[in-house]
Motif scaffolding. Structure first.
Motif, short mmCIF file in Angstrom:
data_model
loop_
_atom_site.label_atom_id
_atom_site.label_comp_id
_atom_site.label_asym_id
_atom_site.label_seq_id
_atom_site.Cartn_x
_atom_site.Cartn_y
_atom_site.Cartn_z
N ASN A 63 21.44 7.44 9.14
CA ASN A 63 21.38 5.98 9.00
C ASN A 63 21.24 5.57 7.55
O ASN A 63 21.87 4.61 7.11
N PRO A 68 25.62 6.49 10.77
CA PRO A 68 24.79 6.78 11.94
C PRO A 68 25.56 7.56 13.01
O PRO A 68 26.78 7.51 13.08
N ALA A 95 17.29 0.58 13.87
CA ALA A 95 18.46 1.17 13.20
C ALA A 95 18.99 2.38 13.95
O ALA A 95 20.18 2.68 13.90
N MET A 96 18.13 3.09 14.66
CA MET A 96 18.54 4.28 15.40
C MET A 96 18.86 3.98 16.85
O MET A 96 19.51 4.77 17.52
#
Length: 177
Positions: A63, A68, A95-96
């Motif tokens: 990321n 990602p 973000a993940m």
């Protein structure tokens, strides 16, 4: 595993998995190698790690680098940090959280499917997984995630406007009496 490799023709033409980064998380070295070989043969780009902590670090680094992982194959039963704990940590980090997770579990432990649904996994497969089943699942979940990212209805092409002639070619204005 099947003796004959799965033909690439099972992948729909509109879905190109070439170069797809896939994070493989499994504490068993043999399982990691088999999954890495399969994904590589299907022209994907697997990164393999042996633990939940290593998976979180790989996701973080990917990321941060702006690349990602769109897909993760996650072993359910690992020492120290199992697949459910890994997924819980991932879901805490926006973000993940966009990573599509396919859980791989052994012998269908009671409650695994319910927990998979609760954590929003794209799929839960029981090991040993047949090649065709794994590829079919990847195609399905990646196709679904790509469809969700695209607009529901494609924009209609704009109708070209008739081009107006340059002013020097316009007829003189007509005079009204």
């Amino acid at each position: 595993l099947q003796r004959n490799p799965v033909r690439k023709s099972v992948i729909p033409e509109h879905l190109d998995l070439t170069g797809l980064p896939v994070l493989v998380v499994d504490d068993n070295a043999t399982n990691r190698r088999i999954l890495e070989d399969l994904l590589t043969n299907w022209c994907m780009e697997p990164i393999v790690v042996e633990s939940g902590q290593a998976a979180l670090m790989a996701l973080y680094e990917a990321n941060e680098a702006g690349r990602p992982f769109p897909l993760m194959l996650l072993d359910c039963h690992m020492p120290e940090m199992d697949g459910f704990e890994v997924a819980t940590e991932i879901r805490k980090r926006p973000a993940m959280a966009e990573t599509t997770i396919v859980m791989l579990t052994s012998a269908g432990q009671v409650g695994d499917n319910l927990r998979c649904r609760e954590l929003g996994f794209a799929a839960c497969l029981i090991k040993p997984v047949r090649q065709a089943e794994l590829l079919s699942t990847i195609v399905k979940v990646i196709g679904s995630s790509l469809a969700a990212a695209e607009p529901a209805t494609p924009p209609r092409p704009a109708m070209p406007l008739p081009s107006a002639p340059p002013p020097s070619q316009l007829p003189p204005p007509t005079q009204l009496p």
